[in-house]
Design an enzyme around this catalytic site. Structure first.
Site, PDB file in Angstrom:
ATOM      1  N   LYS A  22       4.730  -3.332 -16.147  1.00  0.00           N
ATOM      2  CA  LYS A  22       3.440  -3.616 -16.583  1.00  0.00           C
ATOM      3  C   LYS A  22       2.474  -2.276 -16.199  1.00  0.00           C
ATOM      4  O   LYS A  22       1.641  -1.673 -16.990  1.00  0.00           O
ATOM      5  CB  LYS A  22       2.648  -4.777 -15.884  1.00  0.00           C
ATOM      6  N   ASN A  23       2.734  -1.965 -14.866  1.00  0.00           N
ATOM      7  CA  ASN A  23       1.733  -0.812 -14.188  1.00  0.00           C
ATOM      8  C   ASN A  23       2.028   0.578 -14.666  1.00  0.00           C
ATOM      9  O   ASN A  23       1.490   1.703 -14.362  1.00  0.00           O
ATOM     10  CB  ASN A  23       1.686  -1.001 -12.812  1.00  0.00           C
ATOM     11  N   CYS A 118     -12.485  -8.176  -8.663  1.00  0.00           N
ATOM     12  CA  CYS A 118     -11.584  -9.228  -9.169  1.00  0.00           C
ATOM     13  C   CYS A 118     -11.293 -10.042  -7.865  1.00  0.00           C
ATOM     14  O   CYS A 118     -11.666  -9.587  -6.789  1.00  0.00           O
ATOM     15  CB  CYS A 118     -10.450  -8.719  -9.690  1.00  0.00           C
ATOM     16  N   ARG A 123     -12.873  -3.071  -6.149  1.00  0.00           N
ATOM     17  CA  ARG A 123     -12.210  -2.437  -7.116  1.00  0.00           C
ATOM     18  C   ARG A 123     -13.083  -1.298  -7.687  1.00  0.00           C
ATOM     19  O   ARG A 123     -13.290  -1.243  -8.916  1.00  0.00           O
ATOM     20  CB  ARG A 123     -11.654  -3.421  -8.390  1.00  0.00           C
ATOM     21  N   ASP A 307       1.589  -5.157  -4.064  1.00  0.00           N
ATOM     22  CA  ASP A 307       1.628  -6.021  -4.922  1.00  0.00           C
ATOM     23  C   ASP A 307       2.930  -7.194  -4.705  1.00  0.00           C
ATOM     24  O   ASP A 307       3.108  -8.109  -5.256  1.00  0.00           O
ATOM     25  CB  ASP A 307       2.220  -5.336  -6.217  1.00  0.00           C
ATOM     26  N   ARG A 399       0.145 -12.464 -17.163  1.00  0.00           N
ATOM     27  CA  ARG A 399      -0.248 -11.226 -17.224  1.00  0.00           C
ATOM     28  C   ARG A 399       0.674 -10.141 -16.708  1.00  0.00           C
ATOM     29  O   ARG A 399       0.532  -9.040 -17.299  1.00  0.00           O
ATOM     30  CB  ARG A 399      -1.757 -10.909 -16.388  1.00  0.00           C
TER      31      ARG A 399
HETATM   32  C1  EPZ Z   1      -2.995  -0.064  -9.220  1.00  0.00           C
HETATM   33  O1  EPZ Z   1      -4.301  -0.759  -9.357  1.00  0.00           O
HETATM   34  C2  EPZ Z   1      -2.152  -1.324  -9.877  1.00  0.00           C
HETATM   35  N1  EPZ Z   1      -2.667  -1.563 -10.989  1.00  0.00           N
HETATM   36  C3  EPZ Z   1      -2.255  -2.463  -8.881  1.00  0.00           C
HETATM   37  O2  EPZ Z   1      -1.599  -3.455  -9.185  1.00  0.00           O
HETATM   38  C4  EPZ Z   1      -1.886  -2.033  -7.452  1.00  0.00           C
HETATM   39  O3  EPZ Z   1      -2.147  -3.163  -6.552  1.00  0.00           O
HETATM   40  C5  EPZ Z   1      -2.743  -0.639  -7.145  1.00  0.00           C
HETATM   41  O4  EPZ Z   1      -2.508   0.182  -7.851  1.00  0.00           O
HETATM   42  C6  EPZ Z   1      -2.069  -0.427  -5.469  1.00  0.00           C
HETATM   43  O5  EPZ Z   1      -0.864   0.123  -5.804  1.00  0.00           O
HETATM   44  C7  EPZ Z   1      -2.219  -1.011 -12.324  1.00  0.00           C
HETATM   45  O6  EPZ Z   1      -1.552  -0.229 -12.167  1.00  0.00           O
HETATM   46  C8  EPZ Z   1      -2.689  -1.516 -13.546  1.00  0.00           C
HETATM   47  P1  EPZ Z   1      -5.822   2.015  -6.609  1.00  0.00           P
HETATM   48  P2  EPZ Z   1      -5.473   0.351  -9.015  1.00  0.00           P
HETATM   49  O7  EPZ Z   1      -6.828   2.657  -7.247  1.00  0.00           O
HETATM   50  O8  EPZ Z   1      -5.358   1.905  -9.747  1.00  0.00           O
HETATM   51  C9  EPZ Z   1      -9.542   1.678  -3.856  1.00  0.00           C
HETATM   52  C10 EPZ Z   1      -1.006  -5.702  -9.929  1.00  0.00           C
HETATM   53  O9  EPZ Z   1      -0.677  -6.937  -9.228  1.00  0.00           O
HETATM   54  N2  EPZ Z   1     -10.086   2.782  -4.601  1.00  0.00           N
HETATM   55  O10 EPZ Z   1      -4.537   2.558  -5.990  1.00  0.00           O
HETATM   56  O11 EPZ Z   1      -6.813  -0.271  -9.122  1.00  0.00           O
HETATM   57  C11 EPZ Z   1      -9.606   0.615  -4.129  1.00  0.00           C
HETATM   58  O12 EPZ Z   1     -10.709  -0.298  -3.730  1.00  0.00           O
HETATM   59  C12 EPZ Z   1      -2.192  -4.908  -9.777  1.00  0.00           C
HETATM   60  O13 EPZ Z   1      -0.035  -5.459 -10.761  1.00  0.00           O
HETATM   61  C13 EPZ Z   1     -11.406   3.047  -4.534  1.00  0.00           C
HETATM   62  O14 EPZ Z   1     -11.952   3.037  -3.304  1.00  0.00           O
HETATM   63  O15 EPZ Z   1      -5.209   0.704  -7.564  1.00  0.00           O
HETATM   64  C14 EPZ Z   1      -8.268  -0.129  -3.322  1.00  0.00           C
HETATM   65  O16 EPZ Z   1      -8.768  -0.642  -2.076  1.00  0.00           O
HETATM   66  C15 EPZ Z   1      -3.155  -5.442  -8.537  1.00  0.00           C
HETATM   67  N3  EPZ Z   1     -11.865   4.082  -5.243  1.00  0.00           N
HETATM   68  C16 EPZ Z   1      -7.463   1.087  -3.188  1.00  0.00           C
HETATM   69  O17 EPZ Z   1      -8.107   2.247  -3.201  1.00  0.00           O
HETATM   70  C17 EPZ Z   1     -11.346   4.225  -6.649  1.00  0.00           C
HETATM   71  O18 EPZ Z   1     -11.932   5.031  -7.567  1.00  0.00           O
HETATM   72  C18 EPZ Z   1      -6.297   1.121  -4.154  1.00  0.00           C
HETATM   73  O19 EPZ Z   1      -6.908   1.167  -5.504  1.00  0.00           O
HETATM   74  C19 EPZ Z   1     -10.341   3.743  -6.900  1.00  0.00           C
HETATM   75  C20 EPZ Z   1      -9.594   2.765  -5.907  1.00  0.00           C
END
Ligand code: EPZ
Length: 421
Positions: A22-23, A118, A123, A307, A399
């Site tokens: 999915k990701n 969420c 996020r 995850d 999802r």
């Molecule tokens: C991706 O989300 C995945 N989703 C998430 O999977 C996964 O948990 C996550 O990466 C971490 O591996 C998809 O790929 C669609 P991040 P993403 O940006 O990109 C902070 C699932 O269950 N952050 O790596 O949103 C954020 O708050 C989902 O399949 C900022 O501060 O994750 C978080 O604490 C859930 N500023 C951390 O980084 C930003 O601009 C990780 O977020 C972006 C992120």
């Protein structure tokens, strides 16, 4: 709304085929907009989130068609007729924000509603915007919309990510491939899904070096052609079925996996006392039922994946002794704990850690899926709980898991999907 009803089953046995990730498919569908021509993407997991991303592409003017029993997607970018992503789609799925980079690059303007928080955290998208700003975009936010504009092409830039954000790395990568000049992303995310996106972009003619390391160098090109790509297997779906085998003292072979992507999960399960053996594209999981308490800390790849945190917490609820599960990525990813406690789990949350006292048994209960992986954890607990477990709000689970009830039933689980009137 439908529910899942699970009754305690015999150990799971047999083979399960893992679907596409999915990701990985979500950013790749967004990236297909960057091409001058048609792309074909295979190993599509037919999930609610994939349908939403396809609806988004159709809304902005691309042609999107499912083929071969919906396992394949044909995408014709065409002339993007609209640079604004609709609130009702972005609000359903945060990953819609990944359309920003391609839209900005393709049309010079992108208007995307600011994704809300969420269940698992606020996020933010500040790192995505920092990248676009560094590449010469003007960003403004009003009425809940983020608008990014650039006159002409984006410019190559040197970008350091304060956190190795997966989404920010993907969005900036997609913006950089057609930029004027060289972009370097430092402290980039190194998840396998980043490599899969880079592989697809490279097959379209992009010039990318270092995907999968913390420094990615992109030399902008003038155009990209359509291409064909096959999505990597979903390492989180795979990890979930590995724990389903472990929690039911089962004997299960997972097919269509990349064992290398599951190293942190396999290592942790072995520490817990689960037998994990690997072939080239399959993993065999067996458990005697004796589970050791261990400590788990979620970290960016190749650390233990956030995850998989809810799922391993469910497993440790049955281990002998006290385990400490620490969530370092998201600030609110313990929503599954309250529901597991309704099933008899003994878990106490202290700050960013959950202290899990293993119990001999869990008991079935009425529980609710609060988010995707929390819902998966409840299914795992239901597989080994005494009596009947009824899970509501399972649209969260749909999802991220393709036909999870069918796949588990094929392994011997007693699980039924009941459509509520
Ligand atoms: C991706 O989300 C995945 N989703 C998430 O999977 C996964 O948990 C996550 O990466 C971490 O591996 C998809 O790929 C669609 P991040 P993403 O940006 O990109 C902070 C699932 O269950 N952050 O790596 O949103 C954020 O708050 C989902 O399949 C900022 O501060 O994750 C978080 O604490 C859930 N500023 C951390 O980084 C930003 O601009 C990780 O977020 C972006 C992120």
């Amino acid at each position: 709304m439908s529910r899942l009803i699970i009754t305690e089953a015999a150990p799971l046995k047999g083979k399960v085929r893992i679907s596409g990730a999915k990701n990985s498919v979500l950013p790749i569908i967004a990236a297909s907009l960057l091409a001058e021509g048609e792309s074909t993407i295979e190993e599509i997991p037919y999930l609610n989130d994939v349908r939403i991303m396809c609806d988004l592409l159709s809304y902005i003017g691309a042609g999107v068609e499912f083929l071969d029993n919906r396992s394949k997607l044909r995408i014709i970018p065409g002339s993007v007729s609209c640079s604004t992503a609709p609130y009702e789609l972005v609000n359903k799925m945060r990953a819609s924000f990944l359309i920003m980079g391609p839209l900005l690059t393709k049309t010079g303007i992108a208007r995307v509603p600011l994704p809300g928080g969420c269940a698992i955290g606020s996020r933010p998208v500040d790192l995505h915007l920092k990248g676009f700003l560094a590449m010469g975009a003007e960003i403004k936010q009003e009425h809940g919309l983020i608008e990014a504009r650039v006159r002409g092409r984006l410019k190559g830039a040197k970008i350091y990510l304060d956190f190795p954000s997966v989404g920010a790395t993907e969005n900036i990568l997609m913006a950089a491939v057609l930029a004027d000049g060289v972009t370097t992303i430092e402290n980039a995310a190194i998840e396998p899904e980043i490599v899969d996106l880079a592989t697809y972009l490279t097959s379209m003619g992009a010039d990318i070096k270092g995907a999968g390391t913390d420094t990615i160098r992109i030399c902008g090109v003038s155009s990209l052609k359509g291409s064909s790509h096959s999505i990597i297997p979903d390492r989180i779906e795979a990890g979930t079925y590995m724990i389903a085998a472990a929690i039911t003292q089962g004997d299960v072979v997972l097919e269509n996996v990349v064992p290398d992507h599951l190293k942190p999960v396999s290592a942790k399960l072995r520490e817990i006392g689960v037998e994990v053996s690997e072939e080239l594209t399959s993993i065999h999981v067996r458990s005697s039922g004796k589970l050791n308490a261990v400590d788990v800390k979620t970290l960016p790849y190749p650390g233990f994946p956030t995850d998989m945190q809810a799922q391993v917490t469910a497993l440790l609820s049955r281990a002998r002794g006290t385990s400490i599960v620490t969530e370092t990525i998201f600030e609110n990813r313990f929503m599954h704990v309250g529901e597991l406690k309704r099933m008899g789990a003994n878990i106490k949350i202290e700050g960013r850690s959950a202290i899990v006292e293993g119990r001999e048994k869990l008991t079935g209960a009425l529980v609710k899926a609060t988010d995707l992986r929390a819902g998966a954890a409840l299914i795992l607990a239901g597989l080994c709980a005494e009596g009947k477990t009824e899970i509501s709000d399972i649209e969260h689970i749909d999802r991220g898991y393709v036909r999870i009830d069918e796949k588990l039933r094929a392994l011997g689980a007693k699980i039924e999907r009941v459509e509520e009137e």
